[in-house]
Design a protein around this motif. Structure first.
Motif, mmCIF file in Angstrom:
data_model
loop_
_atom_site.group_PDB
_atom_site.id
_atom_site.type_symbol
_atom_site.label_atom_id
_atom_site.label_comp_id
_atom_site.label_asym_id
_atom_site.label_seq_id
_atom_site.Cartn_x
_atom_site.Cartn_y
_atom_site.Cartn_z
ATOM 1 N N PHE A 84 21.723 -33.330 -30.519
ATOM 2 C CA PHE A 84 21.575 -31.912 -30.829
ATOM 3 C C PHE A 84 21.610 -31.741 -32.345
ATOM 4 O O PHE A 84 22.460 -32.291 -33.031
ATOM 5 C CB PHE A 84 22.670 -31.091 -30.155
ATOM 6 N N ASN A 85 20.646 -30.962 -32.838
ATOM 7 C CA ASN A 85 20.414 -30.814 -34.281
ATOM 8 C C ASN A 85 20.103 -32.184 -34.884
ATOM 9 O O ASN A 85 20.786 -32.667 -35.792
ATOM 10 C CB ASN A 85 21.607 -30.163 -34.975
ATOM 11 N N SER A 87 16.771 -35.047 -35.969
ATOM 12 C CA SER A 87 15.990 -35.350 -37.167
ATOM 13 C C SER A 87 15.358 -34.124 -37.810
ATOM 14 O O SER A 87 15.440 -33.929 -39.023
ATOM 15 C CB SER A 87 14.897 -36.369 -36.829
ATOM 16 N N ARG A 88 14.723 -33.286 -37.005
ATOM 17 C CA ARG A 88 14.043 -32.121 -37.591
ATOM 18 C C ARG A 88 15.049 -31.138 -38.181
ATOM 19 O O ARG A 88 14.821 -30.584 -39.268
ATOM 20 C CB ARG A 88 13.191 -31.429 -36.525
ATOM 21 N N ALA A 89 16.161 -30.930 -37.502
ATOM 22 C CA ALA A 89 17.187 -30.030 -38.025
ATOM 23 C C ALA A 89 17.703 -30.530 -39.368
ATOM 24 O O ALA A 89 17.896 -29.737 -40.307
ATOM 25 C CB ALA A 89 18.340 -29.898 -37.042
ATOM 26 N N LEU A 90 17.904 -31.834 -39.485
ATOM 27 C CA LEU A 90 18.404 -32.394 -40.743
ATOM 28 C C LEU A 90 17.376 -32.236 -41.856
ATOM 29 O O LEU A 90 17.730 -31.942 -43.006
ATOM 30 C CB LEU A 90 18.764 -33.865 -40.554
ATOM 31 N N GLN A 91 16.101 -32.413 -41.526
ATOM 32 C CA GLN A 91 15.050 -32.210 -42.531
ATOM 33 C C GLN A 91 15.091 -30.794 -43.096
ATOM 34 O O GLN A 91 14.948 -30.586 -44.306
ATOM 35 C CB GLN A 91 13.675 -32.480 -41.912
ATOM 36 N N LEU A 92 15.291 -29.816 -42.223
ATOM 37 C CA LEU A 92 15.356 -28.421 -42.673
ATOM 38 C C LEU A 92 16.664 -28.129 -43.395
ATOM 39 O O LEU A 92 16.693 -27.310 -44.324
ATOM 40 C CB LEU A 92 15.180 -27.482 -41.487
ATOM 41 N N GLU A 93 17.741 -28.766 -42.971
ATOM 42 C CA GLU A 93 19.044 -28.533 -43.584
ATOM 43 C C GLU A 93 19.049 -28.890 -45.071
ATOM 44 O O GLU A 93 19.665 -28.188 -45.877
ATOM 45 C CB GLU A 93 20.118 -29.356 -42.847
ATOM 46 N N VAL A 94 18.350 -29.961 -45.432
ATOM 47 C CA VAL A 94 18.434 -30.451 -46.808
ATOM 48 C C VAL A 94 17.273 -29.988 -47.685
ATOM 49 O O VAL A 94 17.160 -30.416 -48.838
ATOM 50 C CB VAL A 94 18.517 -31.992 -46.847
ATOM 51 N N SER A 95 16.433 -29.087 -47.200
ATOM 52 C CA SER A 95 15.308 -28.618 -48.017
ATOM 53 C C SER A 95 14.950 -27.174 -47.693
ATOM 54 O O SER A 95 14.438 -26.875 -46.614
ATOM 55 C CB SER A 95 14.080 -29.500 -47.810
ATOM 56 N N ALA A 102 8.276 -23.651 -42.863
ATOM 57 C CA ALA A 102 8.370 -23.620 -41.399
ATOM 58 C C ALA A 102 8.535 -22.182 -40.904
ATOM 59 O O ALA A 102 7.916 -21.779 -39.909
ATOM 60 C CB ALA A 102 9.546 -24.479 -40.932
ATOM 61 N N LEU A 103 9.370 -21.400 -41.575
ATOM 62 C CA LEU A 103 9.559 -20.003 -41.188
ATOM 63 C C LEU A 103 8.251 -19.223 -41.306
ATOM 64 O O LEU A 103 7.882 -18.462 -40.399
ATOM 65 C CB LEU A 103 10.638 -19.352 -42.064
ATOM 66 N N ASN A 104 7.542 -19.413 -42.415
ATOM 67 C CA ASN A 104 6.273 -18.709 -42.618
ATOM 68 C C ASN A 104 5.253 -19.055 -41.539
ATOM 69 O O ASN A 104 4.477 -18.193 -41.106
ATOM 70 C CB ASN A 104 5.699 -19.048 -43.997
ATOM 71 N N SER A 105 5.264 -20.312 -41.096
ATOM 72 C CA SER A 105 4.309 -20.721 -40.064
ATOM 73 C C SER A 105 4.600 -20.053 -38.730
ATOM 74 O O SER A 105 3.742 -20.025 -37.849
ATOM 75 C CB SER A 105 4.329 -22.248 -39.900
ATOM 76 N N HIS A 106 5.803 -19.495 -38.580
ATOM 77 C CA HIS A 106 6.174 -18.770 -37.367
ATOM 78 C C HIS A 106 6.110 -17.255 -37.569
ATOM 79 O O HIS A 106 6.631 -16.486 -36.758
ATOM 80 C CB HIS A 106 7.585 -19.164 -36.923
ATOM 81 N N GLY A 107 5.488 -16.831 -38.648
ATOM 82 C CA GLY A 107 5.339 -15.404 -38.905
ATOM 83 C C GLY A 107 6.619 -14.727 -39.347
ATOM 84 O O GLY A 107 6.763 -13.507 -39.216
ATOM 85 N N LEU A 253 13.763 -21.723 -33.496
ATOM 86 C CA LEU A 253 14.744 -22.772 -33.237
ATOM 87 C C LEU A 253 14.287 -23.693 -32.102
ATOM 88 O O LEU A 253 14.454 -24.913 -32.171
ATOM 89 C CB LEU A 253 16.100 -22.151 -32.911
ATOM 90 N N ALA A 254 13.713 -23.105 -31.059
ATOM 91 C CA ALA A 254 13.234 -23.916 -29.930
ATOM 92 C C ALA A 254 12.117 -24.862 -30.377
ATOM 93 O O ALA A 254 12.103 -26.037 -29.999
ATOM 94 C CB ALA A 254 12.743 -23.010 -28.807
ATOM 95 N N ASP A 255 11.197 -24.355 -31.186
ATOM 96 C CA ASP A 255 10.082 -25.179 -31.637
ATOM 97 C C ASP A 255 10.523 -26.327 -32.534
ATOM 98 O O ASP A 255 9.832 -27.340 -32.642
ATOM 99 C CB ASP A 255 9.053 -24.316 -32.374
ATOM 100 N N HIS A 256 11.684 -26.169 -33.185
ATOM 101 C CA HIS A 256 12.166 -27.201 -34.108
ATOM 102 C C HIS A 256 13.377 -27.950 -33.558
ATOM 103 O O HIS A 256 14.075 -28.627 -34.306
ATOM 104 C CB HIS A 256 12.477 -26.580 -35.467
ATOM 105 N N GLN A 257 13.607 -27.819 -32.260
ATOM 106 C CA GLN A 257 14.672 -28.553 -31.567
ATOM 107 C C GLN A 257 16.044 -28.364 -32.223
ATOM 108 O O GLN A 257 16.812 -29.314 -32.411
ATOM 109 C CB GLN A 257 14.348 -30.054 -31.492
ATOM 110 N N ILE A 258 16.353 -27.114 -32.573
ATOM 111 C CA ILE A 258 17.645 -26.792 -33.177
ATOM 112 C C ILE A 258 18.449 -25.969 -32.179
ATOM 113 O O ILE A 258 17.993 -24.920 -31.730
ATOM 114 C CB ILE A 258 17.464 -26.004 -34.487
#
Length: 311
Positions: A84-85, A87-95, A102-107, A253-258
């Motif tokens: 839970f949280n 690889s993808r969550a960690l990528q977003l956490e540190v950048s 990613a947020l913009n791509s979800h409108g 969050l669902a799309d990014h497995q968070i």
């Protein structure tokens, strides 16, 4: 025996969760990933894994904890373990750059932001903003690192060329438009198991010291939005909070497995929402929770317990 494995690098932030796991009688083990080694040919233990790795680890002399955690999580995921949280969550956490794109791509609207490396490039980025006021922040931050408010490019130039300048750990400084709120507060939405749990209003009248953890103390931040000393608690859970942004956040969050996160936003004078931070290593304020009768770490522990049962 199958366990809940809690990956982290800060015991002060983790003890609140482990106490709840013990309260519920759930088997767990802490993996403190400041340094170590992982045999990529070995088989991981059975259980579920929950990462609480933080972007601010370098402020606690754990400079490479996120990089090491990324290697461990990749190993776990490759071996089919539930993380839970991950690889993808960690990528977003540190950048924050990765977060905003990613947020913009979800409108989901974010403040206009320019990423810069190098002192002259930081100044040039500020000149491109076009507004009178702007904020600087670190790309890899946590705890409000590097957040400062400037009302002129000249003010930024003096800061950047002074001994007070804070070099980001990854070298990337963000120049961001300043969103002026009609009232001095931001809203932080907490999600557990991928679902909205509660929203907390955070008073910013004394600056953007927004980490809700009781042990989180930050000095030398300068981003005042008012001079009056607040007469209400800094953190207050909003009763019955509802807004269409919640549905967008849950889809994101669902799309990014968070599964566990705190997402912060601010409203401008027109009431428009600007989302500016995702915390996948989220913390909760004990005073605010006691006043509202809602307890984040208890819900996280229950969520992990239910997932462990599924194994």
């Amino acid at each position: 025996m199958k366990k809940i494995y809690v990956i982290h690098e800060n015991s002060e932030w983790t003890v609140h969760l482990t106490r709840r796991l013990e309260e519920l009688g759930l088997p767990y083990e802490e993996w403190f990933l400041d340094q170590g080694h992982v045999d990529l040919t070995a088989v991981p233990p059975e259980g579920i894994f929950y990462s609480r790795m933080s972007a601010s680890s370098h402020t606690r002399d754990h400079r490479f904890a996120p990089e090491y955690t990324a290697a461990v999580i990749a190993w776990l995921e490759r071996n089919g373990r539930t993380v839970f949280n991950g690889s993808r969550a960690l990528q977003l956490e540190v950048s924050k750059v990765a977060q905003y794109l990613a947020l913009n791509s979800h409108g989901i609207r974010t403040p206009k932001t320019i990423a810069a490396v190098g002192k002259e490039q930081i100044i040039q980025a500020a000149e491109k903003m076009g507004g009178e006021s702007f904020i600087t922040k670190h790309n890899r931050a946590g705890k409000g690192l590097g957040v400062q408010l400037f009302h002129s490019v000249e003010g930024l130039r003096q800061y950047v060329n002074s001994p007070a300048f804070e070099e980001p750990v990854d070298g990337v400084t963000l120049i961001q438009e300043y969103i002026k709120a009609p009232e001095p507060y931001i809203t932080r939405c907490e999600f557990i198991g991928g679902r909205f749990f509660y929203a907390v209003q955070v008073d910013t009248s004394e600056g953007f010291e927004l980490c809700p953890a009781d042990a989180c103390q930050i000095g030398d931040l300068f981003c005042p939005v008012g001079e009056e000393v607040p007469t209400k608690p800094k953190f207050q859970i909003v009763d019955g909070f509802a807004d269409p942004i919640i549905e967008k956040y849950e889809r994101f969050l669902a799309d990014h497995q968070i599964k566990v996160a705190g997402i912060e936003f601010i409203r401008n004078e027109a009431g428009e929402i600007y989302t500016y931070d995702i915390n996948t290593n989220t913390n909760y304020n004990s005073e605010a929770e006691a006043a509202a009768g809602k307890y984040g770490m208890l819900e996280v522990a229950k969520f992990l317990g239910r997932e462990l049962e599924k194994l």
